[in-house]
Write a protein that holds these residues in place. Structure first.
Motif, PDB file in Angstrom:
ATOM      1  N   MET A   1     -20.277  50.479  74.967  1.00 60.31           N
ATOM      2  CA  MET A   1     -19.715  50.660  73.643  1.00 60.31           C
ATOM      3  C   MET A   1     -18.797  49.480  73.332  1.00 60.31           C
ATOM      4  SD  MET A   1     -19.203  53.469  71.444  1.00 60.31           S
ATOM      5  CE  MET A   1     -18.105  53.847  70.151  1.00 60.31           C
ATOM      6  N   SER A   2     -18.960  48.914  72.166  1.00 64.64           N
ATOM      7  CA  SER A   2     -18.163  47.755  71.779  1.00 64.64           C
ATOM      8  C   SER A   2     -16.900  48.190  71.050  1.00 64.64           C
ATOM      9  CB  SER A   2     -18.984  46.821  70.900  1.00 64.64           C
ATOM     10  OG  SER A   2     -19.446  47.484  69.755  1.00 64.64           O
TER      11      SER A   2
ATOM     12  N   ARG B   1     -17.329  45.089  65.662  1.00 62.59           N
ATOM     13  CA  ARG B   1     -18.228  45.671  64.660  1.00 62.59           C
ATOM     14  C   ARG B   1     -17.848  45.302  63.229  1.00 62.59           C
ATOM     15  NH1 ARG B   1     -22.486  49.069  66.613  1.00 62.59           N
ATOM     16  NH2 ARG B   1     -22.900  49.125  64.400  1.00 62.59           N
ATOM     17  N   LYS B   2     -16.602  44.913  63.023  1.00 64.29           N
ATOM     18  CA  LYS B   2     -16.137  44.570  61.678  1.00 64.29           C
ATOM     19  C   LYS B   2     -16.340  43.079  61.437  1.00 64.29           C
ATOM     20  CE  LYS B   2     -12.797  48.278  61.507  1.00 64.29           C
ATOM     21  NZ  LYS B   2     -11.411  48.636  61.717  1.00 64.29           N
TER      22      LYS B   2
ATOM     23  N   GLY C   1     -21.600  45.099  75.095  1.00 69.34           N
ATOM     24  CA  GLY C   1     -21.243  46.182  74.191  1.00 69.34           C
ATOM     25  C   GLY C   1     -21.944  46.099  72.853  1.00 69.34           C
ATOM     26  N   LEU C   2     -21.496  45.187  72.027  1.00 68.35           N
ATOM     27  CA  LEU C   2     -21.980  45.088  70.649  1.00 68.35           C
ATOM     28  C   LEU C   2     -23.498  45.007  70.556  1.00 68.35           C
ATOM     29  CD1 LEU C   2     -21.395  44.709  67.594  1.00 68.35           C
ATOM     30  CD2 LEU C   2     -21.306  42.240  68.055  1.00 68.35           C
ATOM     31  N   TYR C   3     -24.092  44.074  71.275  1.00 69.26           N
ATOM     32  CA  TYR C   3     -25.540  43.888  71.171  1.00 69.26           C
ATOM     33  C   TYR C   3     -26.294  45.143  71.614  1.00 69.26           C
ATOM     34  CZ  TYR C   3     -24.675  38.830  70.630  1.00 69.26           C
ATOM     35  OH  TYR C   3     -24.256  37.588  70.213  1.00 69.26           O
TER      36      TYR C   3
ATOM     37  N   LYS D   1     -29.526  49.908  70.028  1.00 70.69           N
ATOM     38  CA  LYS D   1     -29.778  51.350  70.019  1.00 70.69           C
ATOM     39  C   LYS D   1     -29.986  51.847  68.590  1.00 70.69           C
ATOM     40  CE  LYS D   1     -27.211  52.331  74.211  1.00 70.69           C
ATOM     41  NZ  LYS D   1     -25.922  52.741  74.762  1.00 70.69           N
ATOM     42  N   GLU D   2     -29.220  51.284  67.661  1.00 71.11           N
ATOM     43  CA  GLU D   2     -29.306  51.694  66.262  1.00 71.11           C
ATOM     44  C   GLU D   2     -30.481  51.042  65.537  1.00 71.11           C
ATOM     45  OE1 GLU D   2     -25.560  50.568  64.526  1.00 71.11           O
ATOM     46  OE2 GLU D   2     -24.434  51.671  66.049  1.00 71.11           O
TER      47      GLU D   2
END
Length: 140
Positions: free
Chosen positions: A1-2, A7-8, A67-69, A74-75
Motif C-alpha cells: 500500500m502506498s 497518490r496525490k 507500493g504505488l505501482y 490492482k485497480e
C-alpha cells in the motif's frame, strides 16, 4: 500500500520537482569545480550527488515500485505496460548511479561524469512527466 502523498498528483509532483532541482544544482556545482580545477572538491560534490540520487530519487522509486505501482495495477491492470516502462526508467537510473560510483572508485572526476549526471536528469524528467500525465492522471 502506498502513502497518500504518492497518490496525490500535486504532492507527488512536488517531491519529484524538489529532488530534480537539487540534482541539477549538484550537477552544476560539479561542473564548476571541474572548470576551476578543484578535483578534490569535485570528488566531494560527486559523492554528494550519488548520495542524493540514492537517498532521494531512487528511494522514492523503490517506494513507488513496492507500493504505488502495485496499488495502481490492482485497480487498473491495463496500465501494466506503462508501469513496466516507469520501472525500467528506475533501473536505468540505478545503473547510471552505479556506473558513476565505479568510475569514482577507479579514476578522478572528469567531464564524462557530467554526461552521466545529465543522463540521470533527462531520464528523470521524462519519467516524471510520464508518471504525472500518464499514470497518475489515469489511475483516478
Amino acid at each position: 500500500m502506498s502513502g497518500p502523498s504518492l497518490r496525490k498528483q500535486d504532492s507527488h509532483s512536488s517531491i519529484h520537482e524538489a529532488a530534480l532541482h537539487e540534482a541539477k544544482e549538484l550537477r552544476e556545482l560539479f561542473r564548476k569545480c571541474l572548470e576551476d580545477g578543484e578535483k578534490e572538491k569535485a570528488l566531494q560534490v560527486a559523492e554528494v550527488a550519488i548520495e542524493h540520487w540514492e537517498s532521494r530519487t531512487l528511494k522514492h522509486a523503490e517506494a513507488e515500485e513496492e507500493g504505488l505501482y502495485q496499488d495502481i495495477l490492482k485497480e487498473k491492470p491495463e496500465l501494466e505496460k506503462l508501469v513496466n516502462q516507469l520501472t525500467r526508467d528506475h533501473d536505468l537510473m540505478r545503473r547510471i548511479v552505479e556506473n558513476i560510483k565505479m568510475r569514482l572508485a577507479t579514476q578522478e572526476p572528469d567531464y564524462n561524469m557530467i554526461t552521466l549526471l545529465d543522463s540521470l536528469v533527462i531520464i528523470d524528467e521524462i519519467h516524471n512527466e510520464d508518471e504525472m500525465n500518464k499514470l497518475l492522471a489515469n489511475s483516478k
